[in-house]
Design a protein around this motif. Structure first.
Motif, PDB file in Angstrom:
ATOM      1  N   TRP A 189       0.812  -1.216   0.000  1.00 21.03           N
ATOM      2  CA  TRP A 189       0.000   0.000   0.000  1.00 21.03           C
ATOM      3  C   TRP A 189       0.851   1.273   0.000  1.00 21.03           C
ATOM      4  N   GLN A 190       2.128   1.156   0.333  1.00 20.53           N
ATOM      5  CA  GLN A 190       3.001   2.327   0.466  1.00 20.53           C
ATOM      6  C   GLN A 190       4.005   2.453  -0.678  1.00 20.53           C
ATOM      7  N   ASP A 191       3.853   1.647  -1.720  1.00 22.89           N
ATOM      8  CA  ASP A 191       4.919   1.527  -2.703  1.00 22.89           C
ATOM      9  C   ASP A 191       5.005   2.694  -3.676  1.00 22.89           C
ATOM     10  N   GLY A 192       3.945   3.469  -3.813  1.00 24.57           N
ATOM     11  CA  GLY A 192       4.039   4.699  -4.590  1.00 24.57           C
ATOM     12  C   GLY A 192       4.003   4.537  -6.092  1.00 24.57           C
ATOM     13  N   LEU A 193       3.204   3.580  -6.580  1.00 25.07           N
ATOM     14  CA  LEU A 193       2.996   3.381  -8.009  1.00 25.07           C
ATOM     15  C   LEU A 193       1.496   3.289  -8.264  1.00 25.07           C
ATOM     16  N   LEU A 194       1.071   3.490  -9.504  1.00 21.87           N
ATOM     17  CA  LEU A 194      -0.370   3.513  -9.764  1.00 21.87           C
ATOM     18  C   LEU A 194      -1.029   2.154  -9.543  1.00 21.87           C
ATOM     19  N   GLY A 195      -0.257   1.075  -9.566  1.00 22.00           N
ATOM     20  CA  GLY A 195      -0.817  -0.231  -9.255  1.00 22.00           C
ATOM     21  C   GLY A 195      -0.990  -0.476  -7.774  1.00 22.00           C
ATOM     22  N   THR A 196      -0.445   0.421  -6.937  1.00 21.39           N
ATOM     23  CA  THR A 196      -0.547   0.259  -5.483  1.00 21.39           C
ATOM     24  C   THR A 196      -1.191   1.449  -4.786  1.00 21.39           C
ATOM     25  N   ASN A 197      -1.148   2.621  -5.393  1.00 26.24           N
ATOM     26  CA  ASN A 197      -1.625   3.847  -4.750  1.00 26.24           C
ATOM     27  C   ASN A 197      -2.392   4.725  -5.728  1.00 26.24           C
ATOM     28  N   CYS A 198      -3.421   5.393  -5.225  1.00 28.94           N
ATOM     29  CA  CYS A 198      -4.025   6.488  -5.976  1.00 28.94           C
ATOM     30  C   CYS A 198      -3.123   7.716  -5.858  1.00 28.94           C
ATOM     31  N   PRO A 199      -3.099   8.565  -6.870  1.00 26.08           N
ATOM     32  CA  PRO A 199      -2.150   9.684  -6.865  1.00 26.08           C
ATOM     33  C   PRO A 199      -2.510  10.772  -5.868  1.00 26.08           C
ATOM     34  N   ILE A 200      -1.480  11.513  -5.483  1.00 21.77           N
ATOM     35  CA  ILE A 200      -1.646  12.714  -4.652  1.00 21.77           C
ATOM     36  C   ILE A 200      -1.924  13.870  -5.609  1.00 21.77           C
ATOM     37  N   HIS A 201      -3.087  14.464  -5.491  1.00 23.54           N
ATOM     38  CA  HIS A 201      -3.451  15.536  -6.409  1.00 23.54           C
ATOM     39  C   HIS A 201      -2.684  16.823  -6.089  1.00 23.54           C
ATOM     40  N   PRO A 202      -2.599  17.744  -7.045  1.00 19.17           N
ATOM     41  CA  PRO A 202      -1.909  19.019  -6.794  1.00 19.17           C
ATOM     42  C   PRO A 202      -2.498  19.747  -5.585  1.00 19.17           C
ATOM     43  N   LYS A 203      -1.595  20.368  -4.835  1.00 15.53           N
ATOM     44  CA  LYS A 203      -1.936  21.158  -3.641  1.00 15.53           C
ATOM     45  C   LYS A 203      -2.510  20.288  -2.517  1.00 15.53           C
ATOM     46  N   ARG A 204      -2.253  18.986  -2.578  1.00 16.77           N
ATOM     47  CA  ARG A 204      -2.673  18.083  -1.514  1.00 16.77           C
ATOM     48  C   ARG A 204      -1.443  17.387  -0.952  1.00 16.77           C
ATOM     49  N   ASN A 205      -1.622  16.667   0.146  1.00 18.21           N
ATOM     50  CA  ASN A 205      -0.528  15.900   0.720  1.00 18.21           C
ATOM     51  C   ASN A 205      -1.017  14.520   1.108  1.00 18.21           C
ATOM     52  N   TRP A 206      -0.075  13.605   1.283  1.00 18.81           N
ATOM     53  CA  TRP A 206      -0.393  12.260   1.750  1.00 18.81           C
ATOM     54  C   TRP A 206       0.796  11.732   2.522  1.00 18.81           C
ATOM     55  N   THR A 207       0.525  10.937   3.549  1.00 17.43           N
ATOM     56  CA  THR A 207       1.586  10.445   4.422  1.00 17.43           C
ATOM     57  C   THR A 207       1.826   8.963   4.194  1.00 17.43           C
ATOM     58  N   TYR A 208       3.048   8.655   3.783  1.00 15.89           N
ATOM     59  CA  TYR A 208       3.496   7.263   3.680  1.00 15.89           C
ATOM     60  C   TYR A 208       3.965   6.791   5.054  1.00 15.89           C
ATOM     61  N   GLN A 209       3.678   5.530   5.370  1.00 18.51           N
ATOM     62  CA  GLN A 209       4.167   4.929   6.620  1.00 18.51           C
ATOM     63  C   GLN A 209       4.583   3.496   6.335  1.00 18.51           C
ATOM     64  N   PHE A 210       5.835   3.185   6.568  1.00 18.26           N
ATOM     65  CA  PHE A 210       6.309   1.831   6.301  1.00 18.26           C
ATOM     66  C   PHE A 210       7.495   1.527   7.206  1.00 18.26           C
ATOM     67  N   GLN A 211       7.765   0.245   7.374  1.00 15.09           N
ATOM     68  CA  GLN A 211       8.897  -0.192   8.175  1.00 15.09           C
ATOM     69  C   GLN A 211       9.988  -0.716   7.250  1.00 15.09           C
ATOM     70  N   VAL A 212      11.227  -0.333   7.515  1.00 17.44           N
ATOM     71  CA  VAL A 212      12.355  -0.859   6.739  1.00 17.44           C
ATOM     72  C   VAL A 212      12.820  -2.145   7.426  1.00 17.44           C
ATOM     73  N   LYS A 213      11.957  -3.125   7.350  1.00 17.08           N
ATOM     74  CA  LYS A 213      12.131  -4.384   8.067  1.00 17.08           C
ATOM     75  C   LYS A 213      13.265  -5.210   7.481  1.00 17.08           C
ATOM     76  N   ASP A 214      14.212  -5.587   8.333  1.00 20.26           N
ATOM     77  CA  ASP A 214      15.298  -6.494   7.951  1.00 20.26           C
ATOM     78  C   ASP A 214      16.032  -6.024   6.698  1.00 20.26           C
ATOM     79  N   GLN A 215      16.305  -4.729   6.619  1.00 17.85           N
ATOM     80  CA  GLN A 215      17.052  -4.203   5.478  1.00 17.85           C
ATOM     81  C   GLN A 215      18.173  -3.275   5.930  1.00 17.85           C
ATOM     82  N   ILE A 216      19.211  -3.230   5.116  1.00 24.94           N
ATOM     83  CA  ILE A 216      20.306  -2.257   5.248  1.00 24.94           C
ATOM     84  C   ILE A 216      20.652  -1.790   3.841  1.00 24.94           C
ATOM     85  N   GLY A 217      21.426  -0.710   3.728  1.00 22.20           N
ATOM     86  CA  GLY A 217      22.005  -0.404   2.437  1.00 22.20           C
ATOM     87  C   GLY A 217      21.669   0.942   1.845  1.00 22.20           C
ATOM     88  N   SER A 218      21.959   1.062   0.546  1.00 23.94           N
ATOM     89  CA  SER A 218      21.931   2.327  -0.191  1.00 23.94           C
ATOM     90  C   SER A 218      20.847   2.281  -1.261  1.00 23.94           C
TER      91      SER A 218
END
Length: 588
Positions: A92-121
Motif C-alpha cells: 500500500w506504500q509503494d508509490g505506483l499507480l498499481g498500489t496507490n491512488c495519486p496525490i493531487h496538486p496542492k494536496r498531501n499524503w503520508t506514507y508509513q512503512f517499516q524498513v524491516k530487515d534491510q540495510i544499504g543504499s
C-alpha cells in the motif's frame, strides 16, 4: 495560539502510542515543487524536494518505522516510490499507480512503512508522468543496527553521489515527444549531484557551469554511495587514480574487490570504500560517462566532478581517466557484472550470515521468460511491450480493487513466455504463488541495454549471457554466492536470469527502469496473495488510503471522516502528529 493548543492536546493523546512503539520512528516532510535551475548552463524548470535538487537524504536504521509526509506543490498528480525498499506486507506504500491512488496538486499524503530487515543504499523518486526526468529524486540510507557489525572498518565519512543523464527539456516536453512517437535523442549531458560538468575541456564544456566538488582529507577512507538516477543511459563511474573497493549493492554486502571503473546502470546503487591515498599534487576527476553508445558522438554526455583533498596543491587538469576500451570485447561488461558476488559470511540486517539462505537448493515453482523488443505501433501509437503486452496504467490500485471486489480492473493472465500474437494494450498481471520460488528470465531483444527492477523483493542475479536463453542455460547458474539486488542490467541481444522467494504478499511492480520504455508500457505486476490470509502476512489498506478510479465516490467520505482514518490503525496517530506539525508550520 489555538493551533499550538491543539498540538499539545494531540501530543498528550499520542504519548501512549509513542511509549509502546516496538521500533523507533523517523519522520520526514517532503514538499515537492518546481524551481528554476541551470545545471547545464540553460535555465530550466526542475523538480525540487524542500527547495533542494537533488532532494534531502532519508536516513534510517534497520527496522525503523519511516513516516514521510509528501506535499504536492506541482501542477499535476504525484507519487513517490522507493525502489529497493521492500515494504514488507505493505505494498500500500509503494508509490505506483498499481498500489496507490495519486496525490493531487496542492494536496498531501503520508506514507508509513517499516524498513524491516534491510540495510544499504537506495534512492526515492517521483513515479508518474515522466517526472524523474526533471528531478524529484533523493538518497535513502538504511544503517545497520549497532548490535550488528558491518563487514569492514568504520569509514571516516559518508559521501553520496547521484549520477544520471539529463536533458535541458523538462519532463512535460520529453513525454510529449514520446507521445508523438519520437525518440528522445542524445541527452544534453550528465549531472553529478544535480550539477553539470567541471570544465575539463573548453570546447565541450561552456564556461560558468556550477560543478560538484567533494571535500576529503588525506589518508581517510570514505563510504561512497553512487546511484544512477538517470533516464536511460548506463554510466561508467571512475575516480582518477583511486581504487573503488566495492562493498555493498542495493542492500547486500559484496565480496570486496577493487575496480578502477564500474558500469552503473539506470536505477542501480553501489557502495564503495575509497581511500584517499594520493599525494594531492592536484585535485582529481570524478567521472560518469555514457556507455554502450557511439562514444565519439556522445562526448558531451559526460559528468565530471572534482575530488578535492584538503591539502590539494592545485585544480584538476589534463585529460579525463580513460573509459573502458572494450569495443571489441563484448564479454567485458558481462564478466564485470558476474564478478560482483555476495559476501556469504557477512551479516546484513540480521545476525545470521547473508549466505544462510541456500537459494541454490530450492526448487523453482514457476518460470517466466519475459521478452522485450523495440517499440512497436499499437493502434497507431508507439508502445513498448513485455511478452507482447503494453501495460495500461491501472485506474484503481490492484489490491484496493481486490478489497472492494471491483471486477474488470486487471487480468491475471500475463503469459509465462512470449506468445506468437499481435502486440496489444492490456492490464495483464502475473498471478504469482505466495511462498513460491520464481525464476524470471529477462530476454532483451531490443537494441538498447536495459535495467529491470522488481518491487517488494531482492532477487538473486544468477546468470547472464548473450543469445537466447534455453533450459540448458541453467547449467551456468551461480547457486552459491550470486549477488542479491533489486535492479539488474540486461544487455541487447542477451538475457539475465534471476531467482526470488515470494514471501511478501501484495502487488509488486516489475518494470524496466529505462524511463522512456517504462513510460511507453514496459511493466507488469505480480499479484501475490496468501490464500489463508489472517491479517498477519498482508496489511489491510491504511486508514488514510486515497481512492480513485472505480472507487472515486469513496474519496469525499474518506476525506471528511477522521474516524475512518484512525479506526483500527494506531500507527495513523503518528500521521496525525505529522499533519499537525505541518499545519502549525503552514500558518506560523
Amino acid at each position: 495560539m489555538a493551533l499550538f493548543s491543539l498540538f499539545s492536546l494531540v501530543l498528550i493523546a499520542l504519548l501512549p502510542s509513542l511509549c509502546f512503539a516496538a521500533d523507533p520512528y523517523a519522520f520526514y516532510d517532503l514538499r515537492v515543487s518546481y524551481i528554476t535551475a541551470s545545471p547545464l548552463g540553460v535555465p530550466q524548470q526542475v523538480i525540487a524536494i524542500n527547495e533542494k535538487f537533488p532532494g534531502p537524504v532519508i536516513n534510517s536504521t534497520t527496522n525503523y518505522n519511516v513516516v514521510v509526509n509528501v506535499w504536492n506543490d506541482l501542477d499535476e498528480d504525484l507519487l513517490i516510490t522507493w525502489p529497493g525498499i521492500q515494504m514488507r506486507r505493505n505494498s500500500w506504500q509503494d508509490g505506483l499507480l498499481g498500489t496507490n491512488c495519486p496525490i493531487h496538486p496542492k494536496r498531501n499524503w503520508t506514507y508509513q512503512f517499516q524498513v524491516k530487515d534491510q540495510i544499504g543504499s537506495f534512492f526515492y523518486f517521483p513515479s508518474l508522468n515522466f517526472q524523474r526526468a526533471s528531478g524529484g529524486f533523493g538518497p535513502f540510507i538504511i544503517n545497520n543496527r549497532d548490535i550488528i557489525a558491518i563487514p569492514f572498518a568504520e569509514p571516516d565519512g559518508d559521501i553520496i553521489i547521484m549520477i544520471g543523464d539529463w536533458y535541458t527539456r523538462n519532463h512535460v516536453v520529453l513525454r510529449s515527444a514520446l507521445d508523438a512517437g519520437n525518440d528522445l535523442g542524445m541527452p544534453d549531458g550528465v549531472l553529478i549531484n544535480g550539477k553539470g560538468p567541471y570544465r575539463y575541456n573548453t570546447t565541450l564544456v561552456p564556461d560558468g557551469i556550477q560543478y560538484e566538488s567533494i571535500q576529503v582529507d588525506p589518508g581517510k577512507t570514505y563510504r561512497v554511495r553512487v546511484h544512477n538516477v538517470g533516464i536511460s543511459t548506463c554510466l561508467n563511474f571512475r575516480i582518477q587514480n583511486h581504487f573503488l573497493n566495492l562493498a555493498e549493492t542495493e542492500g547486500f554486502y559484496t565480496v570486496q574487490q577493487n575496480f578502477t571503473d564500474l558500469d552503473i546502470h539506470v536505477g542501480q546503487s553501489y557502495s564503495f570504500l575509497v581511500t584517499m591515498d594520493q599525494n594531492a599534487s592536484s585535485d582529481y576527476y570524478i567521472v560518469a560517462s555514457a556507455r554502450f553508445v557511439n562514444e565519439s558522438l556522445w562526448q558531451r554526455v559526460t559528468g565530471v566532478a572534482v575530488l578535492h583533498y584538503s591539502n590539494s596543491k592545485g585544480p584538476a587538469t589534463g585529460p579525463l581517466p580513460d573509459p573502458p576500451n572494450d569495443f571489441y570485447d563484448k564479454s567485458r561488461p558481462i564478466n564485470q557484472a558476474l564478478s560482483i558476488r555476495q559476501n556469504v559470511s557477512a551479516s546484513g540486517a540480521r545476525p545470521n550470515p547473508q549466505g544462510s539462505f541456500h537459494y541454490g537448493s530450492i526448487n523453482v515453482t514457476e518460470t517466466y521468460v519475459i521478452k522485450t523488443v523495440p517499440p512497436v505501433l499499437i493502434n497507431g501509437t508507439l508502445r513498448a511491450t513485455l511478452n507482447g503486452i503494453s501495460f495500461v496504467k491501472p485506474a484503481t490500485p490492484i489490491r484496493l480493487a481486490d478489497q472492494y471486489k471491483v471486477k474488470g480492473e486487471y487480468k491475471l493472465d500475463f503469459p509465462d513466455k512470449p506468445l506468437n500474437r499481435t502486440p496489444r494494450l492490456d492490464r495483464s498481471v502475473i498471478n504469482a504463488t505466495y511462498k513460491g520460488f520464481i525464476e524470471v528470465i529477462f530476454q532483451n531483444n531490443d537494441t538498447v541495454v536495459q535495467s529491470f527492477h522488481m518491487e517488494g523483493y531482492s532477487f538473486f542475479m544468477v546468470a547472464m549471457d548473450f543469445g537466447e536463453w534455453t533450459e540448458e542455460s541453467r547449467n551456468r547458474y551461480n547457486k552459491w554466492d550470486a549477488i542479491a539486488r533489486s535492479t539488474t542490467q540486461v544487455f541487447p541481444g542477451a538475457w539475465t536470469a534471476v531467482l526470488a522467494s515470494l514471501d511478501n504478499a501484495g502487488a509488486w511492480n516489475i518494470r524496466t527502469e529505462n524511463l522512456d520504455r517504462w513510460y511507453l508500457g514496459q511493466e507488469t505486476y505480480m499479484r501475490i496473495v496468501n490464500p489463508e490470509e489472517n491479517g498477519e502476512t498482508e496489511m489491510v489498506a491504511p486508514g488514510n488510503v486515497l481512492y480513485c478510479g472505480a472507487l472515486q465516490n469513496l474519496s469525499k467520505e474518506a476525506n471528511n471522516s477522521a474516524a475512518s482514518v484512525l479506526r483500527g490503525n494506531s500507527k495513523l496517530y503518528f500521521t496525525l502528529l505529522v499533519e499537525v506539525f505541518a499545519l502549525i508550520y503552514t500558518f506560523s
